[in-house]
Design an enzyme around this catalytic site. Structure first.
Site, short mmCIF file in Angstrom:
data_model
loop_
_atom_site.label_atom_id
_atom_site.label_comp_id
_atom_site.label_asym_id
_atom_site.label_seq_id
_atom_site.Cartn_x
_atom_site.Cartn_y
_atom_site.Cartn_z
N LYS A 181 3.31 6.15 5.52
CA LYS A 181 2.42 5.14 4.92
C LYS A 181 3.01 3.76 5.14
O LYS A 181 4.21 3.56 4.93
CB LYS A 181 2.24 5.38 3.41
CG LYS A 181 1.19 4.48 2.77
CD LYS A 181 -0.21 4.86 3.20
CE LYS A 181 -1.26 3.83 2.80
NZ LYS A 181 -1.28 2.66 3.70
N THR A 182 2.16 2.84 5.57
CA THR A 182 2.55 1.43 5.67
C THR A 182 2.09 0.71 4.41
O THR A 182 1.22 1.19 3.69
CB THR A 182 1.88 0.76 6.88
OG1 THR A 182 0.46 0.91 6.76
CG2 THR A 182 2.35 1.38 8.19
N GLY A 183 2.69 -0.46 4.16
CA GLY A 183 2.27 -1.26 3.01
C GLY A 183 2.61 -2.73 3.20
O GLY A 183 3.65 -3.05 3.77
N SER A 214 0.79 -1.24 0.00
CA SER A 214 0.00 0.00 0.00
C SER A 214 0.82 1.28 0.00
O SER A 214 0.24 2.36 -0.16
CB SER A 214 -0.97 0.00 1.18
OG SER A 214 -2.03 -0.89 0.92
N TYR A 221 -10.69 2.61 5.22
CA TYR A 221 -9.55 2.32 4.34
C TYR A 221 -9.92 1.23 3.34
O TYR A 221 -10.43 0.18 3.73
CB TYR A 221 -8.37 1.89 5.20
CG TYR A 221 -7.08 1.70 4.47
CD1 TYR A 221 -6.26 2.79 4.17
CD2 TYR A 221 -6.65 0.43 4.10
CE1 TYR A 221 -5.06 2.61 3.52
CE2 TYR A 221 -5.45 0.24 3.45
CZ TYR A 221 -4.66 1.33 3.16
OH TYR A 221 -3.45 1.15 2.51
#
EC number: 3.5.2.6
Length: 381
Positions: free
Chosen positions: A335-337, A84, A170
């Site tokens: 931002k995490t992903g 993400s 989200y």
């Protein structure tokens, strides 16, 4: 005289605390290793690459294996799936389209996809899609949606749980559709638009949606329950979670987003700034286009706890910032992903000219990533 001496002493103390001695490369390496090595052991992560942007300059660190079976080490050229974090590229590309006057966030979704004739789409704008506030679009597009006709059917059949703008939930199906519609009138595919409008101008030569054959040797395997995996194709995957990149390119990405003044293309510069604009407030967090921001300085708990899936994936009340607030330098932007076999995290504080990229070939809990990043950056500020 005594009073004057005390004042001078206080001023000196303040000066030294404000202007701490710059860290050497070895000191930075020690700080990073002391956090990342135990993290990899605790989370059983096969390989990691980390970039630190300190006083605007990148430093790179690698550990472990990109391919366990073939004993290939992680290098600065290793490609990781961003998951993400790909949404930040989507947001900046969308910002570039806005800056060019090709789309407006206030435009109704149906302007770009007239086939969406369901009444539920009335009143839903591109802004709602980009910021997960359309009314409850689901986290994922179902796996049995495999072509454009089925994708249209999926969106036609979807029914909102809330009025647009009431809550943030989200969703890949929300920002993914934004990315697809944002480039629709350009005549380019999403991948082509991303390459021409964002990747090439920023000289991100090792960032891909489709990894070419010539780069396959650098493409790490992700590991899920000990087995090697790569992300599976899916509808709107490029827009929501499909980017792969190296630690060098990701450091360059952070540098461009942290200070867009060096970006030569004016619409891209404006697009970067628009992606960090504040469109909604959800608790302590502000929603941008892809990026999420919190006011700096802040307490570690607010970002660590906020990254937990119980919070990050919850439907929470959204307060519109109208008009949207321009990018704030005193922000923790992050931002995490994740994909099945990879876990990434990117964070930076523009005011401090300080940032971090963490790429791993295993997905592990978001709070552990955020806490590790916090520990490192706290020691470097």
């Amino acid at each position: 005289m005594m009073k004057k001496s005390i004042c001078c002493a206080l001023l000196l103390t303040a000066s030294f605390s404000t202007f701490a001695a710059a860290k050497t490369e070895q000191q930075i390496a020690d700080i990073v290793n002391r956090t990342i090595t135990p993290l990899m052991q605790e989370q059983a992560i096969p390989g990691m690459a980390v970039a630190i942007i300190y006083e605007g300059k990148p430093y790179y660190f690698t550990w472990g294996k990109a391919d366990i079976a073939n004993n290939h080490p992680v290098t600065q050229q290793t490609l990781f799936e961003l998951g993400s974090v790909s949404k930040t590229f989507n947001g900046v590309l969308g910002g570039d389209r806005i800056a060019r006057g090709e789309i407006k966030l206030s435009d109704p979704v149906t302007k770009y996809w007239p086939e969406l004739t369901g009444k539920q789409w009335r009143g839903i704008s591109l802004l709602h899609l980009a910021t997960y506030t359309a009314g409850g679009l689901p986290l994922q597009i179902p796996g049995d949606v495999t072509d454009k006709a089925e994708l249209l059917r999926f969106y036609q059949n979807w029914q909102p749980q809330w009025t647009p703008g009431a809550k943030r939930l989200y969703a890949n199906s929300s920002i993914g559709l934004f990315g697809a519609l944002a480039v629709k009138s350009s005549g380019m595919s999403y991948e082509e638009a991303m390459t021409r409008r964002v990747l090439q101008p920023l000289k991100l030569a090792h960032t891909w949606i489709t990894v070419p054959q010539s780069e396959q040797k650098n493409y790490a395997w992700g590991y899920l329950e000990g087995k090697p995996v790569h992300v599976s194709p899916g509808q709107l995957d490029a827009e929501a979670y499909g980017v792969k990149s190296s630690v060098i390119d990701m450091a360059r990405w952070v540098q461009a987003n942290m200070d867009a003044s060096h970006v030569q293309e004016k619409t891209l510069q404006q697009g970067i700034e628009l992606a960090q604009s504040r469109y909604w407030r959800i608790g302590d967090m502000y929603q941008g286009l892809g990026w999420e921001m919190l006011n700096w300085p802040l307490k570690a708990d607010s970002i660590i706890n906020g990254s937990d899936s119980k919070v990050a994936l919850a439907a929470l009340p959204a307060v519109e910032v109208n008009p949207p607030a321009p990018a704030v330098k005193a922000s923790w932007v992050h931002k995490t992903g994740s994909t099945g076999g990879f876990g990434s995290y990117v964070a930076f504080v523009p005011e401090k000219n300080l940032g971090i990229v963490m790429l791993a070939n295993k997905s592990y809990p978001n709070p552990a990533r955020v806490e590790a990043a916090w520990r490192i950056l706290e020691k470097l500020q």
